[in-house]
Design a protein around this motif. Sequence first.
Motif, PDB file in Angstrom:
ATOM      1  N   LEU A 168       0.861  -1.184   0.000  1.00 35.45           N
ATOM      2  CA  LEU A 168       0.000   0.000   0.000  1.00 35.45           C
ATOM      3  C   LEU A 168       0.900   1.239   0.000  1.00 35.45           C
ATOM      4  CD1 LEU A 168      -3.021   0.993   0.313  1.00 35.45           C
ATOM      5  CD2 LEU A 168      -2.465   1.314   2.730  1.00 35.45           C
ATOM      6  N   TRP A 213      -9.932  -5.083  -1.069  1.00 32.75           N
ATOM      7  CA  TRP A 213      -9.190  -4.166  -0.191  1.00 32.75           C
ATOM      8  C   TRP A 213      -8.473  -4.897   0.932  1.00 32.75           C
ATOM      9  CZ3 TRP A 213     -10.220  -3.843   5.035  1.00 32.75           C
ATOM     10  CH2 TRP A 213     -11.412  -4.423   5.471  1.00 32.75           C
ATOM     11  N   TRP A 249     -11.704   1.708  -4.174  1.00 32.22           N
ATOM     12  CA  TRP A 249     -11.018   1.096  -5.327  1.00 32.22           C
ATOM     13  C   TRP A 249     -11.520  -0.331  -5.539  1.00 32.22           C
ATOM     14  CZ3 TRP A 249      -8.086  -3.322  -5.452  1.00 32.22           C
ATOM     15  CH2 TRP A 249      -7.462  -3.590  -6.688  1.00 32.22           C
ATOM     16  N   ALA A 250     -11.613  -1.090  -4.442  1.00 36.14           N
ATOM     17  CA  ALA A 250     -12.039  -2.492  -4.551  1.00 36.14           C
ATOM     18  C   ALA A 250     -13.471  -2.581  -5.082  1.00 36.14           C
ATOM     19  CB  ALA A 250     -11.932  -3.183  -3.190  1.00 36.14           C
ATOM     20  N   TRP A 294      -4.591  -5.596   1.133  1.00 37.36           N
ATOM     21  CA  TRP A 294      -3.625  -4.590   1.573  1.00 37.36           C
ATOM     22  C   TRP A 294      -3.771  -4.233   3.060  1.00 37.36           C
ATOM     23  CZ3 TRP A 294      -5.533  -4.776  -3.340  1.00 37.36           C
ATOM     24  CH2 TRP A 294      -4.565  -4.809  -4.371  1.00 37.36           C
ATOM     25  N   TRP A 295      -4.913  -4.585   3.635  1.00 39.41           N
ATOM     26  CA  TRP A 295      -5.185  -4.154   5.011  1.00 39.41           C
ATOM     27  C   TRP A 295      -5.269  -5.291   6.009  1.00 39.41           C
ATOM     28  CZ3 TRP A 295      -5.121   0.756   6.830  1.00 39.41           C
ATOM     29  CH2 TRP A 295      -5.104   1.775   5.871  1.00 39.41           C
ATOM     30  N   THR A 341      -9.102   2.659  -0.377  1.00 34.09           N
ATOM     31  CA  THR A 341      -8.819   1.283  -0.795  1.00 34.09           C
ATOM     32  C   THR A 341     -10.123   0.512  -0.987  1.00 34.09           C
ATOM     33  OG1 THR A 341      -6.861   1.406   0.620  1.00 34.09           O
ATOM     34  CG2 THR A 341      -7.380  -0.730  -0.321  1.00 34.09           C
ATOM     35  N   ILE A 342     -11.060   0.734  -0.067  1.00 28.74           N
ATOM     36  CA  ILE A 342     -12.364   0.059  -0.184  1.00 28.74           C
ATOM     37  C   ILE A 342     -13.091   0.542  -1.446  1.00 28.74           C
ATOM     38  CG2 ILE A 342     -14.643  -0.164   0.891  1.00 28.74           C
ATOM     39  CD1 ILE A 342     -13.206  -0.074   3.634  1.00 28.74           C
TER      40      ILE A 342
END
Length: 597
Positions: free
Chosen positions: A5, A279, A269-270, A282-283, A266-267
Amino acid sequence: MTHVLTALAWPYANGPRHIGHVAGFGVPADVFARYMRMRGHDVLMVSGTDEHGTPILVQADSEGLKPAEAAAKYNRIIVEDLDALGLSYDLFTRTTTGNHYKTVQELFSTLYGNGYILQKKTLGAISPSTGRTLPDRYIEGTCPHCGFDSARGDQCDNCGRQLDPVDLIDPKSRINGETPKFVEEDHFFLDLPAFADALHAWLDTRTGWRTNVVRFTKNLLDDLQPRPISRDLDWGVPIPLDGWVDRKDKRLYVWFDAVIGYLSATIEWARRSGDPDAWQRWWRDPEAVSYYFMGKDNIVFHSEIWPAMLLGANGEGAKGGEPGALGKLNLPTEVVSSEFLTMEGRQFSSSRRVVIYVRDFLERYSPDALRYYICAAGPENQDSDFTWAEFLRRNNDELVAGWGNLVNRSVAMAAKNFGAVPEPGELEQVDRELLEATRASFDAVGDLIGQNKVRAAIGEAMKTVAAANKYLADTAPWKMKEDPKRQGTVLFTVLQAVSDLKTVMSPFLPHSSQKVHELLGGEGVFAPMPRIEEVDDLDEGAGATDGPYPVLTGDYSDVPKWESVPLVPGTPLDKPVPVFAKLDPSIVDEEIERLNS
Ligand SMILES: [Zn+2]
């Protein structure tokens, strides 16, 4: 392959961004992300515009706009500028989306449920003449830290410190000049002392951080106090608790929602990718790594407050607790903070017009000229000063005379004498030495980028450029008309070096690496660029975004590998166009005059 990330600080959408903003973290983070992709890692580079809080409201007031209109205006400008600079975001979004509101409220609720959010009585300002709450932005006074006489109720624009209206010396209402009355009212605080032990333990496991970040953070941990996370504001994310969520005059503090943006982006993007759970790679994957890039004024949010919020949401502070609906989340792997860029010896200041906006810069100069300057002379470990004389020198003497000249001379000679990449004969010692040097630069430059030592990394790449230029001067292939076989070998050797260097240079200078790729007869995309896409908010209702808005995204799945690729003899070559533009020395006086006018 690791999930990496790359999280960049969120630019504030209260005006266009100047080159100091992109020098500190925009370009260095892009260098890192591009390199990590070429090493085969699964990189996700995210950020967006930070659109809540007082500065947006003040800017909107000054332009006669609604806050949402001002935020949308500057969001678009900033997106266009970052695109023009070639910053390869997977998603650059904004904080006024429904997805962001939901994620922020989810994290608040988890922290609240785990006992890490305290409700406390605090002094709030009201207008004596109306009896109504006086929002932070309408209170002005002298900053108790730096003495600046127009600090606002929640922040001093001079020293950048966060304030409470009650901290101001001689506070006044900006509406009618009256002195506000302070009355007790409820606000919410993040219980930072509950994370002292966990933060210390976490920090002790961190290696490779810049010493200034480690030292600064350790000092912070010695004196943790509960930190206010709600404000007297009508612009921001509502507080998701009964009796609060519908109140128009209370919102979450802008920094609280902005740091959650890394996760919400990120969420988002997913969700846009069609795999809403993506997501988590990466988290939630313990093997994933995360690098956060910012200026030094924002270290506290990334090395102390955001990790504390994540610990609290994971149930890992002194009060224990359970992970929320998003599960257990990763803390930052590394917090990469830069120092400040000044301009001709002065601090950037939009109000005093000591400024050059990214947009104005790119109207007159190429993105790679700016990227080169930032990589070679940016504020990586100490404050650095941008001067036009130094920009001219670095562009003309290093970029044009060094790298550009190497490309153009070698391609031009091969095109003229062979019309193609020549077939090499047997390599001599001097040829092998150059090719070994360029091949070695992959490891040398790559290791430095991996440690976020961009200045040293581009210095190493430029050393190899100098070695190739010296090779040309020493072998003098233009004097080899009588010996075409040797001439072909020398030109093949230097073209192979150029080809390797275009790869090594591409994280720093992607636009010109793409051009060099084409000059060498290559096809297709070599250094992928971001693109602007107009999208609709994924969620109805919450959030403030009306209609489509621009995001920055891109397809970076097909990047070249970080390695030497053998040139194919016989590949047709044309007479090259110059890769970089030499600048006339008169620009220095012109630009300084523009700055002073
Ligand atoms: Zn101040």
